[in-house]
Every structure is written in structure tokens, then in C-alpha cells.
Design a protein around this motif. Structure first.
Motif, PDB file in Angstrom:
ATOM      1  N   GLU A  43      82.444   7.409  78.312  1.00 42.37           N
ATOM      2  CA  GLU A  43      82.609   8.869  78.198  1.00 42.37           C
ATOM      3  C   GLU A  43      81.241   9.559  78.225  1.00 42.37           C
ATOM      4  O   GLU A  43      80.376   9.301  77.379  1.00 42.37           O
ATOM      5  N   GLU A  44      81.048  10.449  79.204  1.00 39.62           N
ATOM      6  CA  GLU A  44      79.810  11.222  79.280  1.00 39.62           C
ATOM      7  C   GLU A  44      79.752  12.198  78.113  1.00 39.62           C
ATOM      8  O   GLU A  44      80.723  12.898  77.837  1.00 39.62           O
ATOM      9  N   HIS A  45      78.598  12.247  77.460  1.00 38.04           N
ATOM     10  CA  HIS A  45      78.434  13.135  76.318  1.00 38.04           C
ATOM     11  C   HIS A  45      76.946  13.405  76.082  1.00 38.04           C
ATOM     12  O   HIS A  45      76.087  12.786  76.704  1.00 38.04           O
ATOM     13  N   TRP A  46      76.686  14.334  75.180  1.00 39.21           N
ATOM     14  CA  TRP A  46      75.334  14.578  74.686  1.00 39.21           C
ATOM     15  C   TRP A  46      75.464  15.010  73.231  1.00 39.21           C
ATOM     16  O   TRP A  46      76.539  15.403  72.786  1.00 39.21           O
ATOM     17  N   HIS A  47      74.373  14.933  72.485  1.00 40.43           N
ATOM     18  CA  HIS A  47      74.390  15.368  71.086  1.00 40.43           C
ATOM     19  C   HIS A  47      73.029  15.898  70.704  1.00 40.43           C
ATOM     20  O   HIS A  47      72.007  15.525  71.283  1.00 40.43           O
ATOM     21  N   THR A  87      81.339  16.628  75.161  1.00 36.80           N
ATOM     22  CA  THR A  87      81.725  15.941  76.386  1.00 36.80           C
ATOM     23  C   THR A  87      81.837  17.024  77.451  1.00 36.80           C
ATOM     24  O   THR A  87      81.516  18.192  77.203  1.00 36.80           O
ATOM     25  N   ARG A  88      82.335  16.689  78.611  1.00 32.68           N
ATOM     26  CA  ARG A  88      82.476  17.682  79.676  1.00 32.68           C
ATOM     27  C   ARG A  88      83.521  18.737  79.326  1.00 32.68           C
ATOM     28  O   ARG A  88      83.491  19.829  79.895  1.00 32.68           O
ATOM     29  N   ASP A  89      84.424  18.449  78.353  1.00 32.02           N
ATOM     30  CA  ASP A  89      85.470  19.436  78.035  1.00 32.02           C
ATOM     31  C   ASP A  89      85.712  19.646  76.532  1.00 32.02           C
ATOM     32  O   ASP A  89      86.640  20.345  76.165  1.00 32.02           O
ATOM     33  N   SER A 102      84.015  25.923  62.942  1.00 29.38           N
ATOM     34  CA  SER A 102      83.700  24.546  62.587  1.00 29.38           C
ATOM     35  C   SER A 102      84.666  23.601  63.247  1.00 29.38           C
ATOM     36  O   SER A 102      85.738  24.002  63.704  1.00 29.38           O
ATOM     37  N   GLY A 103      84.272  22.343  63.288  1.00 27.21           N
ATOM     38  CA  GLY A 103      85.143  21.320  63.832  1.00 27.21           C
ATOM     39  C   GLY A 103      85.176  21.315  65.338  1.00 27.21           C
ATOM     40  O   GLY A 103      84.287  21.801  66.002  1.00 27.21           O
ATOM     41  N   GLU A 104      86.265  20.787  65.879  1.00 26.00           N
ATOM     42  CA  GLU A 104      86.400  20.625  67.321  1.00 26.00           C
ATOM     43  C   GLU A 104      86.731  21.944  67.983  1.00 26.00           C
ATOM     44  O   GLU A 104      87.413  22.793  67.439  1.00 26.00           O
ATOM     45  N   ARG A 105      86.207  22.101  69.200  1.00 20.61           N
ATOM     46  CA  ARG A 105      86.476  23.301  69.981  1.00 20.61           C
ATOM     47  C   ARG A 105      87.138  22.888  71.264  1.00 20.61           C
ATOM     48  O   ARG A 105      86.883  21.871  71.821  1.00 20.61           O
ATOM     49  N   VAL A 141      70.814  18.421  79.703  1.00 22.31           N
ATOM     50  CA  VAL A 141      71.745  19.494  79.356  1.00 22.31           C
ATOM     51  C   VAL A 141      71.000  20.807  79.593  1.00 22.31           C
ATOM     52  O   VAL A 141      69.895  21.002  79.075  1.00 22.31           O
ATOM     53  N   THR A 142      71.594  21.699  80.375  1.00 25.10           N
ATOM     54  CA  THR A 142      70.919  22.967  80.669  1.00 25.10           C
ATOM     55  C   THR A 142      70.948  23.873  79.437  1.00 25.10           C
ATOM     56  O   THR A 142      71.759  23.678  78.521  1.00 25.10           O
ATOM     57  N   ASP A 143      70.078  24.874  79.438  1.00 26.60           N
ATOM     58  CA  ASP A 143      70.084  25.846  78.344  1.00 26.60           C
ATOM     59  C   ASP A 143      71.425  26.565  78.263  1.00 26.60           C
ATOM     60  O   ASP A 143      71.918  26.844  77.167  1.00 26.60           O
ATOM     61  N   ASP A 144      72.052  26.852  79.411  1.00 28.30           N
ATOM     62  CA  ASP A 144      73.363  27.508  79.416  1.00 28.30           C
ATOM     63  C   ASP A 144      74.445  26.593  78.825  1.00 28.30           C
ATOM     64  O   ASP A 144      75.289  27.045  78.054  1.00 28.30           O
ATOM     65  N   GLU A 145      74.440  25.305  79.189  1.00 26.78           N
ATOM     66  CA  GLU A 145      75.400  24.353  78.609  1.00 26.78           C
ATOM     67  C   GLU A 145      75.207  24.242  77.096  1.00 26.78           C
ATOM     68  O   GLU A 145      76.175  24.233  76.329  1.00 26.78           O
ATOM     69  N   TYR A 146      73.944  24.173  76.682  1.00 24.99           N
ATOM     70  CA  TYR A 146      73.637  24.074  75.252  1.00 24.99           C
ATOM     71  C   TYR A 146      74.108  25.322  74.512  1.00 24.99           C
ATOM     72  O   TYR A 146      74.755  25.232  73.468  1.00 24.99           O
ATOM     73  N   ALA A 147      73.805  26.490  75.055  1.00 29.15           N
ATOM     74  CA  ALA A 147      74.204  27.749  74.415  1.00 29.15           C
ATOM     75  C   ALA A 147      75.719  27.852  74.297  1.00 29.15           C
ATOM     76  O   ALA A 147      76.250  28.258  73.259  1.00 29.15           O
ATOM     77  N   ALA A 148      76.440  27.480  75.335  1.00 31.19           N
ATOM     78  CA  ALA A 148      77.900  27.539  75.296  1.00 31.19           C
ATOM     79  C   ALA A 148      78.459  26.595  74.236  1.00 31.19           C
ATOM     80  O   ALA A 148      79.387  26.933  73.510  1.00 31.19           O
TER      81      ALA A 148
END
Length: 138
Positions: free
Chosen positions: A89-93, A70-72, A135-138, A118-125
Motif C-alpha cells: 500500500e502506497e502511503h506517506w507519514h 494513502t492515495r484515498d 480527528s481520526g480517519e478522513r 509528497v507535494t505541498d498541495d498534497e500535504y496541505a490537503a
């Protein structure tokens, strides 16, 4: 009772996905049923664009390793994991850089709002913690 006709595998359109993604329609409710279920296969680094569903979405991973963000928040998903995103809820997977990932995507209507890729920077982060052993939630 009726046997549903299997539709051909479809490649995810470039407007909605980054990378190579294929899906098979498992269920597409008609009349009173609004249930939608797709088996979605992501190649390494492949992912959806940002989006939301008016009635929410549930993802159940059947193989590989991926993330839903999600955004956070970022959640690492492994086989057997089920993640629900609430309505709106905005999200990507998508899959991690070094893994394929398949999930069942379940939702109740076709009212999805699609946003930017999703930008490459968003994906990398989002995938950094997963690829370093967290693992799990961050």
C-alpha cells in the motif's frame, strides 16, 4: 542474549524525506529475524516521500501529532495510536504543521519501494482536517 550496540542518530536523507527528520535504529534483525524498528522524529511539516513496504509497516506514535495518508485516506495519529499499512500500500507519514511527531516504525524487511515526494498541495490537503480540529480517519 546480548545488549545491542546503539547506533548514532541519523538524519533522514533528502531523497526520501521533506523537512527535518531524524531516526534511531532500535532493532535490525539478523539471520532468521527480519524485524526492523526505528524511532523516527519529524519536525513540523516534515514527512516521508510516497512509499510502500513489501510486507507492510506498522507505526506507533509516542509523542506529538501527525498523519499517515494513502492515495484515498488520511488518518490523524496521536500518542498511543498504532496504524498498520498492508503490504504494497502506497502511503506517506509525517508531522502536522504546528507539531513535532515521533513514531516507532516497524517492518520486516528492507524491500521498500520509494516514489515521488509528497507535494505541498498534497500535504496541505491531508493536514487541513487535522489542523481544523477534526480527528481520526478522513
Amino acid at each position: 542474549m546480548e545488549l545491542l550496540t546503539q547506533q548514532p542518530t541519523t538524519q533522514g536523507p533528502a531523497e526520501l524525506f521533506t523537512g527535518h527528520v531524524w531516526f534511531d535504529v532500535i532493532a535490525r534483525g539478523e539471520d532468521e529475524s527480519r524485524l526492523r524498528v526505528n524511532a523516527v522524529r519529524f519536525s513540523p511539516c516534515a514527512r516521508t516521500a510516497w512509499h510502500s513496504h513489501s510486507l507492510g509497516q506498522t507505526l506507533h506514535v509516542t509523542e506529538g501529532i501527525g498523519v499517515v495518508a494513502t492515495r484515498d485516506r488520511v488518518i490523524v495519529m496521536r500518542p498511543g495510536d498504532t496504524v498498520h499499512t498492508p503490504p504494497g500500500e502506497e502511503h506517506w507519514h509525517g508531522a502536522l504543521p504546528d507539531h513535532f511527531m515521533t513514531h516507532l516504525a516497524m517492518w520486516e524487511d528492507d524491500d521498500a519501494t520509494w516514489g515521488e515526494h509528497v507535494t505541498d498541495d498534497e500535504y496541505a490537503a491531508a493536514t487541513r482536517s487535522a489542523t481544523t480540529g477534526a480527528s481520526g480517519e478522513r
